[in-house]
Design an enzyme around this catalytic site. Structure first.
Site, short mmCIF file in Angstrom:
data_model
loop_
_atom_site.label_atom_id
_atom_site.label_comp_id
_atom_site.label_asym_id
_atom_site.label_seq_id
_atom_site.Cartn_x
_atom_site.Cartn_y
_atom_site.Cartn_z
CG ASP A 1 -9.74 -0.46 4.07
OD1 ASP A 1 -9.49 -0.82 2.90
OD2 ASP A 1 -8.90 -0.88 4.91
CE LYS B 1 -3.77 -2.64 1.88
NZ LYS B 1 -4.57 -2.88 3.23
CD GLN C 1 -3.46 -4.42 6.34
OE1 GLN C 1 -3.31 -3.74 5.72
NE2 GLN C 1 -3.87 -5.59 5.96
#
Ligand code: NAP
Length: 286
Positions: free
Chosen positions: A120, A53, A97
């Protein structure tokens, strides 16, 4: 019939170039999009995902910030960091994460991220937005699948779609997004009786179960579009999806490979959402 292989790497590259141009435009206007990534613990797979990422941010000119915490950190400390990032005008996207260590209350963590920075797309506000068709950020993996279908001019409206897998991060949002594109959608899961009787009806079959070889040719309609989201590491070390790629390729009209299909799109859509977030801030004049 021999299926056309959908090239996720090429599609991802194109979208990243488009993002880069949009970042350059924002930078000229005084805004550099910023993504903050929080990593808790030492899970090696998570460390690799975070690295990818950060690398994708660098590639398109998005500023990235990394915050690493030991696995025994108190939840409050992570919540405090998220609140700080919510207030930071240089941060347009916040990502925690997953998975988190067991002592964390995941829903509390996700609810603390500002919906306007939830790139997200896991905050309840964004999940609810998906249901009514106006989410701020679509979740990255299903968003990537949608982009792959659209960039290959695959008709969605009126098609029979079967989604195998009903998780909160892939299957359910995928089904909602395709329903909003006017497909007729059916969701299957581990307790579905006779999976094949559903999959055989699919014009578009999206598989996200995490079970190698779950989908074999006799379960697929001739000419179907088959999207394989699954990522499975076999004991041989080989990386495969959920679909028997060689067999189903002889029946489908389009198919995604693993690796090189949906995977590269997921990180790309995260960057896309971060850039869109910065553009939204710029447009609002904040
Ligand atoms: P998950 O949370 O484990 O969910 C799996 C879903 O598949 C569940 O709904 C489960 O049903 C269903 N399922 C399991 N076995 C099944 C079977 N035999 N028949 C029908 N349905 C079955 O997994 P996930 O996070 O959604 O991920 C799914 C796969 O996609 C994994 O391989 C993951 O690594 C991969 N993935 C790839 C990307 C990417 O970027 N390409 C991103 C995310 C995930 P129940 O609900 O009944 O348990």
């Amino acid at each position: 019939m021999v299926a056309r292989v959908i090239d996720g790497l090429a599609a991802a590259k194109e979208i990243r170039q488009e993002c880069k141009a949009r970042v350059n435009k924002l930078v000229q206007s005084g805004i550099r999009p910023g993504l903050a990534v929080i990593l808790v613990g030492n899970d090696p797979a998570s460390a690799v995902y975070v690295k990818n990422k950060i690398r994708a941010c660098d590639e398109v000119g998005v500023h990235s910030l990394q915050f690493k915490f030991p696995s025994d950190i108190a939840e409050e400390a992570v919540l405090k960091k998220i609140e700080e990032l919510n207030r930071d005008p240089q941060v347009h996207g916040i990502l925690v994460q997953l998975p988190l260590p067991r002592h964390f209350d995941l829903s509390r963590i996700l609810l603390t991220i500002s919906p306007e920075k939830d790139v997200d797309g896991f905050h309840l506000y964004n999940v609810g937005g998906l249901v009514v068709g106006n989410t701020v950020f679509p979740p990255c993996t299903p968003f990537g699948v949608l982009k792959l279908l659209q960039s290959n001019n695959i008709k969605i409206e009126g098609q029979n779609v079967v989604v195998v897998g009903a998780s909160n991060i892939v299957g359910k949002p995928m089904a909602l997004m395709l329903m909003q594109q006017d497909a007729t959608v059916c969701i299957c899961h581990a307790k579905t009786r006779d999976l094949a009787q559903f999959t055989i009806l699919a014009d578009i079959l999206v598989v996200a179960a995490g079970r190698p070889n779950l989908i074999v040719p006799q379960m697929v309609k001739t000419g179907a579009v088959v999207i394989d989201v699954g990522i499975n590491r076999l004991s041989s070390g080989e990386l495969v999806g959920d679909v028997d790629f060689a067999g189903v390729s002889e029946k489908a009209s389009y198919i995604t490979p693993v690796p090189g299909g949906v995977g590269p799109m997921t990180v790309t859509m995260l960057i896309y959402n971060t850039v869109a977030s910065a553009e939204r801030v710029f447009a609002s004049g904040e």
